[in-house]
Enzyme design. Structure first.
Site, PDB file in Angstrom:
ATOM      1  N   HIS A  83       0.810  -1.210   0.000  1.00 59.06           N
ATOM      2  CA  HIS A  83       0.000   0.000   0.000  1.00 59.06           C
ATOM      3  C   HIS A  83       0.842   1.257   0.000  1.00 59.06           C
ATOM      4  CE1 HIS A  83      -3.692  -1.802  -0.507  1.00 59.06           C
ATOM      5  NE2 HIS A  83      -4.277  -1.602   0.647  1.00 59.06           N
ATOM      6  N   ASP A 144      -5.980   5.270   9.777  1.00 57.66           N
ATOM      7  CA  ASP A 144      -7.393   5.468   9.402  1.00 57.66           C
ATOM      8  C   ASP A 144      -7.941   4.229   8.709  1.00 57.66           C
ATOM      9  OD1 ASP A 144      -6.733   8.873   8.294  1.00 57.66           O
ATOM     10  OD2 ASP A 144      -6.967   8.029  10.296  1.00 57.66           O
ATOM     11  N   GLU A 255      -9.599  14.324  14.311  1.00 58.55           N
ATOM     12  CA  GLU A 255      -9.080  14.546  12.976  1.00 58.55           C
ATOM     13  C   GLU A 255      -9.815  15.726  12.366  1.00 58.55           C
ATOM     14  OE1 GLU A 255      -8.354  11.595  10.082  1.00 58.55           O
ATOM     15  OE2 GLU A 255      -7.219  10.268  11.411  1.00 58.55           O
TER      16      GLU A 255
HETATM   17  C1  LIG Z   1      -6.135   3.670   1.789  1.00 54.48           C
HETATM   18  C2  LIG Z   1      -4.920   3.948   2.622  1.00 54.48           C
HETATM   19  C3  LIG Z   1      -5.047   4.634   3.812  1.00 54.48           C
HETATM   20  C4  LIG Z   1      -3.919   4.875   4.602  1.00 54.48           C
HETATM   21  N1  LIG Z   1      -4.080   5.534   5.804  1.00 54.48           N
HETATM   22  C5  LIG Z   1      -3.004   5.724   6.596  1.00 54.48           C
HETATM   23  C6  LIG Z   1      -3.152   6.384   7.849  1.00 54.48           C
HETATM   24  O1  LIG Z   1      -4.242   6.809   8.219  1.00 54.48           O
HETATM   25  N2  LIG Z   1      -2.051   6.542   8.624  1.00 54.48           N
HETATM   26  C7  LIG Z   1      -0.813   6.078   8.242  1.00 54.48           C
HETATM   27  O2  LIG Z   1       0.140   6.216   9.009  1.00 54.48           O
HETATM   28  N3  LIG Z   1      -0.641   5.450   7.046  1.00 54.48           N
HETATM   29  C8  LIG Z   1      -1.704   5.292   6.232  1.00 54.48           C
HETATM   30  N4  LIG Z   1      -1.530   4.669   5.020  1.00 54.48           N
HETATM   31  C9  LIG Z   1      -0.145   4.411   4.542  1.00 54.48           C
HETATM   32  C10 LIG Z   1       0.419   3.098   5.075  1.00 54.48           C
HETATM   33  O3  LIG Z   1       0.911   3.295   6.390  1.00 54.48           O
HETATM   34  C11 LIG Z   1       1.555   2.721   4.177  1.00 54.48           C
HETATM   35  O4  LIG Z   1       0.986   2.395   2.939  1.00 54.48           O
HETATM   36  C12 LIG Z   1       2.432   1.581   4.683  1.00 54.48           C
HETATM   37  O5  LIG Z   1       3.376   1.346   3.676  1.00 54.48           O
HETATM   38  C13 LIG Z   1       1.704   0.311   5.056  1.00 54.48           C
HETATM   39  O6  LIG Z   1       1.340  -0.429   3.913  1.00 54.48           O
HETATM   40  P1  LIG Z   1       1.766  -1.981   3.732  1.00 54.48           P
HETATM   41  O7  LIG Z   1       1.495  -2.738   4.993  1.00 54.48           O
HETATM   42  O8  LIG Z   1       1.174  -2.407   2.474  1.00 54.48           O
HETATM   43  O9  LIG Z   1       3.385  -1.898   3.573  1.00 54.48           O
HETATM   44  P2  LIG Z   1       4.164  -1.913   2.176  1.00 54.48           P
HETATM   45  O10 LIG Z   1       3.667  -0.750   1.379  1.00 54.48           O
HETATM   46  O11 LIG Z   1       4.117  -3.266   1.582  1.00 54.48           O
HETATM   47  O12 LIG Z   1       5.673  -1.576   2.668  1.00 54.48           O
HETATM   48  C14 LIG Z   1       5.975  -0.288   3.129  1.00 54.48           C
HETATM   49  C15 LIG Z   1       7.468  -0.164   3.369  1.00 54.48           C
HETATM   50  O13 LIG Z   1       7.825  -0.917   4.518  1.00 54.48           O
HETATM   51  C16 LIG Z   1       8.668  -2.009   4.167  1.00 54.48           C
HETATM   52  N5  LIG Z   1       8.142  -3.169   4.878  1.00 54.48           N
HETATM   53  C17 LIG Z   1       6.950  -3.785   4.726  1.00 54.48           C
HETATM   54  N6  LIG Z   1       6.830  -4.802   5.590  1.00 54.48           N
HETATM   55  C18 LIG Z   1       7.970  -4.801   6.331  1.00 54.48           C
HETATM   56  C19 LIG Z   1       8.467  -5.605   7.395  1.00 54.48           C
HETATM   57  N7  LIG Z   1       7.764  -6.632   7.885  1.00 54.48           N
HETATM   58  N8  LIG Z   1       9.686  -5.303   7.912  1.00 54.48           N
HETATM   59  C20 LIG Z   1      10.422  -4.280   7.424  1.00 54.48           C
HETATM   60  N9  LIG Z   1      10.022  -3.493   6.395  1.00 54.48           N
HETATM   61  C21 LIG Z   1       8.802  -3.758   5.882  1.00 54.48           C
HETATM   62  C22 LIG Z   1       8.571  -2.151   2.664  1.00 54.48           C
HETATM   63  O14 LIG Z   1       9.774  -2.672   2.123  1.00 54.48           O
HETATM   64  C23 LIG Z   1       8.339  -0.717   2.241  1.00 54.48           C
HETATM   65  O15 LIG Z   1       9.551  -0.011   2.186  1.00 54.48           O
HETATM   66  C24 LIG Z   1      -2.638   4.423   4.184  1.00 54.48           C
HETATM   67  C25 LIG Z   1      -2.495   3.731   2.975  1.00 54.48           C
HETATM   68  C26 LIG Z   1      -3.624   3.503   2.204  1.00 54.48           C
HETATM   69  C27 LIG Z   1      -3.467   2.761   0.922  1.00 54.48           C
HETATM   70  C1  LIG Z   2      -8.279   5.862  -0.982  1.00 54.34           C
HETATM   71  C2  LIG Z   2      -9.080   6.489   0.122  1.00 54.34           C
HETATM   72  C3  LIG Z   2     -10.435   6.710   0.120  1.00 54.34           C
HETATM   73  C4  LIG Z   2     -10.740   7.319   1.288  1.00 54.34           C
HETATM   74  N1  LIG Z   2      -9.609   7.458   1.998  1.00 54.34           N
HETATM   75  C5  LIG Z   2      -9.522   8.040   3.247  1.00 54.34           C
HETATM   76  N2  LIG Z   2     -10.580   8.698   3.715  1.00 54.34           N
HETATM   77  C6  LIG Z   2     -10.498   9.287   4.916  1.00 54.34           C
HETATM   78  N3  LIG Z   2      -9.413   9.245   5.690  1.00 54.34           N
HETATM   79  C7  LIG Z   2      -8.346   8.578   5.215  1.00 54.34           C
HETATM   80  N4  LIG Z   2      -7.128   8.386   5.754  1.00 54.34           N
HETATM   81  C8  LIG Z   2      -6.430   7.667   4.887  1.00 54.34           C
HETATM   82  N5  LIG Z   2      -7.163   7.375   3.795  1.00 54.34           N
HETATM   83  C9  LIG Z   2      -8.354   7.963   3.994  1.00 54.34           C
HETATM   84  C10 LIG Z   2      -8.578   6.952   1.292  1.00 54.34           C
END
Ligand SMILES: Cc1cc2nc3c(=O)[nH]c(=O)nc-3n(C[C@H](O)[C@H](O)[C@H](O)COP(=O)(O)OP(=O)(O)OC[C@H]3O[C@@H](n4cnc5c(N)ncnc54)[C@H](O)[C@@H]3O)c2cc1C
Ligand SMILES: Cc1ccn(-c2ncnc3[nH]cnc23)c1
Length: 504
Positions: A83, A144, A255
């Site tokens: 993600h 979130d 928020e």
């Molecule tokens: C819809 C949506 C909403 C989000 N909302 C928030 C939010 O409210 N707050 C927030 O803080 N973040 C939020 N995120 C971001 C999220 O924290 C990051 O996408 C994060 O990368 C987690 O995703 P993932 O678990 O798929 O990790 P990946 O994207 O697969 O990896 C992220 C990074 O961490 C490394 N990594 C993954 N797993 C490990 C492991 N086990 N050990 C060491 N390194 C590792 C990877 O190599 C990469 O560099 C959101 C993302 C999305 C898509």
């Molecule tokens: C892709 C998407 C659609 C809604 N969101 C979110 N809406 C509200 N708060 C969020 N925080 C992280 N993603 C959020 C993210």
């Protein structure tokens, strides 16, 4: 200090992987999923994907790359659910480790005076929540959206509206099991191997692969009062947010959303929020205005439902929102926490999920947020509406300054999250090119105005820019890289010590 040279990623993985003995398995074909992420802008195919079945599979693989030595240029990226936004979980021509493959090895909830849950790092927070709720417990700090992995969020920070009180998710970790870039399996915590523990938390995957985590828990509330109020003036909105995060007895989640010329906003809210004054709410004109929505919650249980309304009324009486715009609903705790997944389902049904997501997440010092709002919300973003824009403050003292996360220098700082989706082929103001140009205008403004802003989920393409991002923390970051991943094998997608293939 020693700065590792930028390490090019390998062009070919040695075929020796095919003979490497692991409990799980390697895949050398159909690995396109590992070249995709939520950002949908970078697609670097790995040469292999490891589906590990044990920690030793990960240690064996890293030690294999370590023994092949610097000549192989083979890199390794742990992948949660991909993600990330800018290819951070990809390994161009390298090895991607599918961390979810380790799941199912038991989530163990430990009750008692200091409860915690012991999980594999590939577990999703939603699955952890469902397991902990069976014991009436839950993690204290969230994101979130819960369909993210423990390893992924702990490699960044894990931030949401509870962070003002509990700190980010990385402030609520009791212990980690980590495989370093030398293939060593290390148990670390505040008391044991603390330098590695602090490095890995917010460490962008640079120092080791998190394989297990012990997450601190608290008693879980059954219900949530979910409140939204509107402001037309940013300064009043920000002052109220800062009042709420500084009070002893206050809300449980804070928020905010910036609503730029949202037409029919009140009407949309009616489907899930009840206006406390329906007549006045129906008269409120939201169209063509930039409004600021303060989003609050108060946890409660059915047995104290009576006093919660009074408590909320007292807390709200301190705030200066537009009176007719108080909207409230009450939902089960898990429904509130999983709210963005509900948005996901709606967006997927409209074909608006698997799109490019040129997100930009900024941490803005309190003293500069008004200038930021005036220029960014009042000018740069005035005519756009491509997705949520979040704004909310946090207390720096809830963060551990020994971790790898880079924060602004002030005691209170704001998360400002621009979360648009882009229409790939469009050349209009909803297209990828246009939105990326907006992000650049925002970043250029922050730099020129010297606002002291730091990126969260940071993305830079040169080591010079990374050095500026880390500032005084750069020396510690490089020391830890040299100590725990001296061949710079890990997490090449972050591009801190690596150049991606396309830039070679
Ligand atoms: C819809 C949506 C909403 C989000 N909302 C928030 C939010 O409210 N707050 C927030 O803080 N973040 C939020 N995120 C971001 C999220 O924290 C990051 O996408 C994060 O990368 C987690 O995703 P993932 O678990 O798929 O990790 P990946 O994207 O697969 O990896 C992220 C990074 O961490 C490394 N990594 C993954 N797993 C490990 C492991 N086990 N050990 C060491 N390194 C590792 C990877 O190599 C990469 O560099 C959101 C993302 C999305 C898509
Ligand atoms: C892709 C998407 C659609 C809604 N969101 C979110 N809406 C509200 N708060 C969020 N925080 C992280 N993603 C959020 C993210």
């Amino acid at each position: 200090c020693m700065v590792l040279k930028s390490r090019p990623c390998s062009s070919t993985a040695p075929s020796s992987l095919e003979t490497l003995q692991v409990d799980g398995r390697f895949s050398f074909v159909q690995n396109e999923f590992a070249a995709k992420d939520f950002g949908n802008q970078f697609h670097f195919l790995p040469s292999a994907v490891l589906y590990p079945k044990s920690v030793s599979d990960i240690a064996t693989t890293i030690r294999h790359v370590w023994q092949v030595g610097p000549g192989s240029e083979l890199t390794i990226a742990a992948r949660g659910v991909g993600h990330s936004i800018k290819g951070q979980a990809q390994a161009p021509q390298g090895i991607v480790i599918n961390m979810k493959s380790m799941n199912g090895q038991g989530m163990r909830v430990h009750t008692g005076k200091f409860p915690y849950v012991d999980v594999s790092a590939g577990e999703l927070w939603i699955d952890i929540l469902q397991e902990c709720l069976k014991f009436g417990l839950a993690p204290k700090s969230w994101t979130d959206y819960l369909h993210l992995t423990v390893g992924g969020t702990l490699s960044n920070a894990g931030i949401s509206g509870q962070a003002f009180r509990h700190g980010p998710q990385i402030s609520n970790v009791d212990q980690l099991e980590v495989v370093t870039g030398k293939g060593e399996v290390v148990i670390c915590s505040e008391e044991q191997n603390a330098d590695l523990f602090h490095g890995v938390l917010g460490g962008l995957g640079q120092f080791g692969i998190i394989t297990r985590a012990k997450i601190s828990l608290e008693p879980a509330p059954k219900m949530v009062k979910w409140i939204r109020v509107l402001y037309s003036d940013f300064d009043t909105f920000a002052r109220d947010q800062e009042l709420v995060i500084s009070a002893e007895n206050t809300f449980d989640y804070v928020e905010g959303l910036v609503l730029v010329n949202k037409t029919g906003l009140i009407h949309n809210w009616r489907s899930s929020f009840n206006p406390q004054d329906p007549v006045k709410a129906s008269r409120f004109i939201s169209d063509q205005r930039t409004l600021f929505c303060l989003e609050l919650t108060k946890n409660f249980n059915p047995e104290n439902a009576d006093e919660i309304d009074q408590e909320i009324e007292t807390l709200l009486s301190e705030l200066n929102y537009i009176t007719s715009t108080l909207f409230m609903s009450e939902v089960p705790y898990i429904e509130f926490l999983d709210r963005v997944h509900s948005a996901e389902i709606k967006l997927r049904s409209k074909g608006l999920w698997d799109l490019p997501h040129p997100w930009l997440n900024l941490l803005v010092p309190k003293s500069k947020i008004h200038k930021f709002a005036e220029v960014v919300f009042g000018n740069i973003l005035r005519d756009t509406n491509n997705g949520p824009v979040l704004v909310y403050p946090m207390n720096k003292y809830r963060w551990n300054n020994k971790t790898s996360v880079v924060l602004p220098e002030e005691d209170i700082f704001y998360m400002v999250a621009f979360l648009p989706h882009a229409i790939p082929s469009s050349m209009q103001n909803d297209g990828l090119h246009y939105i990326l140009s907006l992000n650049k205008r925002i970043l250029d403004f922050c730099k020129t105005a010297q606002l002291g802003v730091k990126q969260y989920l940071p993305y830079y393409t040169t080591q010079e820019a990374w050095r500026e991002h880390f500032g005084p923390q750069w020396e510690v970051f490089v020391r830890r890289k040299s100590a725990y991943d001296p061949l710079a094998i890990l997490a090449p997608g972050q591009r801190i010590f690596h150049k991606a293939i396309s830039t070679l």
